[in-house]
Design a protein around this motif. Structure first.
Motif, short mmCIF file in Angstrom:
data_model
loop_
_atom_site.label_atom_id
_atom_site.label_comp_id
_atom_site.label_asym_id
_atom_site.label_seq_id
_atom_site.Cartn_x
_atom_site.Cartn_y
_atom_site.Cartn_z
N ALA A 116 0.85 -1.24 -0.06
CA ALA A 116 0.03 0.02 0.05
C ALA A 116 1.06 1.18 0.00
CB ALA A 116 -0.88 -0.17 1.01
N HIS A 117 1.95 1.24 0.82
CA HIS A 117 2.60 2.53 0.89
C HIS A 117 3.97 2.39 0.76
CE1 HIS A 117 -0.82 3.93 3.22
NE2 HIS A 117 -0.93 2.71 3.91
N LEU A 118 4.95 3.57 0.77
CA LEU A 118 6.08 3.51 0.60
C LEU A 118 6.93 3.03 1.92
CD1 LEU A 118 6.43 7.06 -1.27
CD2 LEU A 118 7.35 4.74 -1.96
N HIS A 119 6.52 1.81 2.21
CA HIS A 119 6.95 1.10 3.58
C HIS A 119 7.86 -0.13 3.03
CE1 HIS A 119 5.23 -1.03 7.34
NE2 HIS A 119 6.36 -0.66 7.39
N CYS A 120 8.89 -0.10 2.97
CA CYS A 120 9.75 -1.30 2.38
C CYS A 120 10.04 -2.31 3.52
CB CYS A 120 11.09 -0.59 1.90
SG CYS A 120 12.17 -0.52 3.29
N THR A 147 -6.24 -10.07 3.40
CA THR A 147 -6.01 -10.95 2.09
C THR A 147 -5.04 -10.01 1.45
OG1 THR A 147 -7.95 -10.03 1.16
CG2 THR A 147 -7.95 -12.23 2.08
N ALA A 148 -4.88 -8.59 1.54
CA ALA A 148 -4.11 -7.68 0.76
C ALA A 148 -4.04 -6.13 1.30
CB ALA A 148 -4.45 -7.66 -0.71
N VAL A 149 -3.22 -5.77 1.30
CA VAL A 149 -2.77 -4.24 1.68
C VAL A 149 -2.53 -3.48 0.36
CG1 VAL A 149 -1.82 -2.77 3.42
CG2 VAL A 149 -1.86 -5.18 3.97
N LEU A 150 -3.45 -2.78 -0.01
CA LEU A 150 -3.27 -1.66 -1.00
C LEU A 150 -3.70 -0.52 -0.61
CD1 LEU A 150 -5.05 -3.91 -3.97
CD2 LEU A 150 -2.51 -3.65 -3.69
N GLY A 151 -2.91 0.73 -1.34
CA GLY A 151 -3.13 1.93 -1.02
C GLY A 151 -4.35 2.69 -1.85
N ARG A 152 -4.64 3.67 -1.92
CA ARG A 152 -5.50 4.58 -2.44
C ARG A 152 -5.04 5.83 -3.14
NH1 ARG A 152 -10.78 5.57 0.95
NH2 ARG A 152 -10.92 7.46 -0.42
N ALA A 153 -5.48 6.22 -4.36
CA ALA A 153 -4.98 7.42 -4.78
C ALA A 153 -5.93 8.31 -5.55
CB ALA A 153 -3.68 7.23 -5.49
N THR A 154 -6.27 9.39 -5.64
CA THR A 154 -6.82 10.04 -6.60
C THR A 154 -6.14 10.62 -7.69
OG1 THR A 154 -8.56 10.73 -4.82
CG2 THR A 154 -8.68 11.95 -6.89
N ALA A 155 -6.39 10.31 -8.99
CA ALA A 155 -5.95 10.89 -10.35
C ALA A 155 -6.75 10.94 -11.30
CB ALA A 155 -4.68 9.97 -10.84
N ASP A 156 -6.86 12.01 -12.13
CA ASP A 156 -7.76 12.41 -13.09
C ASP A 156 -9.37 12.49 -12.59
OD1 ASP A 156 -5.58 12.17 -14.91
OD2 ASP A 156 -5.72 10.27 -15.47
N GLY A 157 -9.28 12.97 -11.40
CA GLY A 157 -10.54 13.09 -10.84
C GLY A 157 -11.39 11.93 -10.30
N ARG A 158 -10.78 10.57 -10.34
CA ARG A 158 -11.15 9.34 -9.87
C ARG A 158 -10.24 8.67 -8.79
NH1 ARG A 158 -12.17 5.67 -14.59
NH2 ARG A 158 -10.20 6.28 -15.69
N LEU A 212 -14.23 -1.82 -1.43
CA LEU A 212 -13.38 -2.96 -1.95
C LEU A 212 -11.90 -2.80 -1.17
CD1 LEU A 212 -12.54 -5.40 -3.56
CD2 LEU A 212 -11.84 -3.96 -5.22
N ARG A 213 -11.38 -2.04 -1.13
CA ARG A 213 -10.09 -1.74 -0.42
C ARG A 213 -10.19 -2.16 1.22
NH1 ARG A 213 -7.66 2.00 2.83
NH2 ARG A 213 -5.44 1.95 2.85
N ARG A 214 -11.12 -1.56 1.78
CA ARG A 214 -11.37 -1.83 3.15
C ARG A 214 -11.67 -3.60 3.45
NH1 ARG A 214 -13.73 3.43 2.64
NH2 ARG A 214 -15.91 2.60 2.33
N THR A 215 -12.65 -4.03 2.35
CA THR A 215 -12.90 -5.37 2.47
C THR A 215 -11.67 -6.00 2.71
OG1 THR A 215 -14.95 -5.19 1.71
CG2 THR A 215 -14.20 -7.37 1.53
N LEU A 216 -10.63 -5.63 1.73
CA LEU A 216 -9.39 -6.59 1.47
C LEU A 216 -8.68 -6.53 2.80
CD1 LEU A 216 -8.34 -5.72 -2.02
CD2 LEU A 216 -9.23 -7.70 -1.30
N ALA A 234 -0.86 0.12 -5.84
CA ALA A 234 0.16 -0.93 -5.36
C ALA A 234 1.48 -0.27 -5.61
CB ALA A 234 0.14 -2.29 -6.37
N THR A 235 2.23 -0.26 -4.50
CA THR A 235 3.39 0.32 -4.36
C THR A 235 4.34 -0.67 -4.26
OG1 THR A 235 2.56 2.36 -2.98
CG2 THR A 235 5.19 2.05 -3.19
N LEU A 236 5.20 -1.15 -5.12
CA LEU A 236 5.95 -2.34 -5.13
C LEU A 236 7.32 -2.06 -4.49
CD1 LEU A 236 4.62 -4.06 -8.35
CD2 LEU A 236 3.95 -4.55 -5.85
N LEU A 237 7.72 -2.61 -3.21
CA LEU A 237 9.10 -2.36 -2.82
C LEU A 237 9.70 -3.77 -2.41
CD1 LEU A 237 8.50 0.80 -0.71
CD2 LEU A 237 9.39 0.90 -2.90
N ASN A 238 9.22 -4.64 -2.54
CA ASN A 238 9.87 -5.88 -2.15
C ASN A 238 10.52 -6.67 -3.33
OD1 ASN A 238 10.45 -8.54 -1.27
ND2 ASN A 238 8.14 -8.68 -0.34
#
Length: 465
Positions: free
Chosen positions: A98-102, A424-435, A415-419, A440-444
């Motif tokens: 989710a985050h910049l958390h390596c 089952t998964a830790v994904l982040g959220r971001a707003t871009a182009d008004g949506r 959906l993100r909160r359900t995960l 997924a911040t891949l640091l592994n």
């Protein structure tokens, strides 16, 4: 009636016998890390905040963290470390992105143990003789990666936020309290916050409709900005990992005699990769650079830096306290460390970085960066080819924005909160182009193509159940 002998004092981590005292405790810690991870199984514990809190209280029992009678070293470590690991969001899990958390490298964590055992503090030389010398060597070495100048330097910070604050502080000391700070809407939130903290005028936020700061936008803004100005550009935006056109922005700053600071907390490590360093063209023209090696550097928190082209740029931070840097001690040759930070007591975070760099070397660090970037591109290709997902754009660094189709922002957030709730998964959220987009911040660097296939399959099932 004879009095009983007092209980012996608990063993210390340092000293001649410290290693002997630590060894059996480390065995307990390592076992508890494994059993906790086995209990958790996924990237984070299932059940959400209330369930995790309840499990913590159950594990610690009525005595909590301060029982009337101590439980002893091994029980305390076994219980708490197991509980911590079982309830962790573990960045070493391939579905924790989710985050910049390596995920920190083992060598860095092991080096950090030595620091914890010896407990040096870098506010005076007599508390940290070797640690201060290692820090000085590391900061000069890293600053020289960005500045081809006679005396480049860098300060260790707690992260990008503190480094940005120091950059604005140094600029304020050069230009005065009426300094105007301009930055793109893509800038880290710490930039306007630092201006507020330092008593500077409110910052000017410039639009970034494409995700990066356009030189023409900056040129027009500087033309109508009175007095001295500091421009903060971004090399690795938090939301999408995009990099501003640094060289062109530096040209604009030169024309308007404005100072350029670059927040490269996320993207600055690309300088170590021959394959990717051209993305940072123009970075060396900044008067200061924020770096953060607990992102694309695989360090335990904290591992931030502020780099400058000349050590004299740090002179405004000079400070004197007789018990730490008395003038006669400094004149006699004891290093003056107090001006190396706004903090007094300060952990030698340079040590774990030095151990990592020496272990990996330039080639090893470049391989990790290249592998992680390639993993992000592979995920983007999987999502782009999938009929049930929409890819926002191919990644610049290691951040991938995407969303299921069809969906709306409310369902995406749910959906993100359900995960998260299911563990089952830790994904982040971001707003871009008004949506709203999943992030997924891949640091592994250990994430495999199979892991990415599993993630996409999981998401596909979650979006259509």
């Amino acid at each position: 009636m004879t009095e009983s002998a007092p209980a012996p004092a608990p063993p210390l981590a340092g000293g001649r016998h410290g290693a002997d005292a630590l060894r059996p405790l480390l065995a307990t810690v390592l076992t508890a890390l494994r059993t906790g991870a086995d209990e958790r199984r996924g990237p984070l514990p299932a059940g959400g905040p209330a369930a995790v809190t309840a499990r913590v209280h159950t594990a610690l029992g009525d005595g909590g963290v301060l029982p009337a009678r101590g439980t002893g070293d091994h029980e305390a470590l076994r219980t708490l470390v197991h509980t911590l690991a079982a309830g962790a969001a573990d960045p070493a899990h391939p579905r924790c992105a989710a985050h910049l958390h390596c995920p920190p490298l083992a060598v860095a964590a092991a080096a950090d143990l030595a620091v914890s055992a010896l407990n040096p503090s870098l506010d005076s030389w007599d508390q940290a003789p070797a640690a201060s010398a290692i820090e000085a060597l590391l900061t000069r070495t890293l600053a020289a990666e960005y500045y081809d100048t006679p005396h480049p330097d860098a300060l260790l910070t707690t992260g990008g936020t503190e480094a940005n604050q120091l950059a604005l502080l140094l600029a304020r000391e050069r230009h005065g309290p009426h300094l105007r700070v301009l930055h793109g809407a893509n800038a880290h939130h710490s930039v306007p916050r630092a201006a507020w903290l330092l008593g500077l005028p409110p910052t000017t936020t410039l639009p970034t409709p494409t995700g990066t700061l356009h030189p023409d936008t900056l040129d027009a803004a500087l033309a109508r900005t009175p007095g001295p100005a500091l421009v903060t550009a971004t090399a690795g935006a938090t939301d999408a990992g995009l990099i501003d056109p640094l060289d062109a922005l530096a040209d604009v700053c030169d024309r308007h005699r404005a100072t350029l600071h670059v927040d490269a907390a996320y993207g600055g490590a690309l300088a170590f990769s021959p394959r990717h360093r051209t993305k940072l063209t123009g970075l060396h023209r900044a008067r200061s650079i924020t770096l953060d090696l607990h992102k694309l550097g695989w360090q335990p928190v904290a591992a931030g830096l502020l780099a400058v082209p000349d050590t004299t740029d740090l002179a405004p931070l000079a400070h004197q306290a007789d018990y730490l840097n008395a003038a006669d001690d400094t004149e006699a040759g004891l290093p003056d460390l107090l001006g190396r930070s706004l903090r007094t007591t300060r952990r030698p975070d340079a040590f774990k970085i030095a151990a990592t760099l020496r272990s990996l070397g330039r080639d090893g660090l470049a391989r990790l960066i290249d592998r992680t970037c390639a993993t992000a591109h592979h995920l983007a290709e999987l999502l782009d080819a999938h009929p049930r997902f929409e890819l926002h754009a191919h990644p610049t660094l290691t951040t991938v924005l995407f969303r299921p189709t069809p969906t709306d922002d409310d369902r995406l957030a749910a959906l993100r909160r359900t995960l998260l709730h299911d563990g089952t998964a830790v994904l982040g959220r971001a707003t871009a182009d008004g949506r709203l987009w999943l992030k997924a911040t891949l640091l592994n660097p250990h994430t495999t193509a199979g892991d990415l296939d599993t993630l996409v399959t999981l998401l596909e099932g979650s979006t259509h159940r």
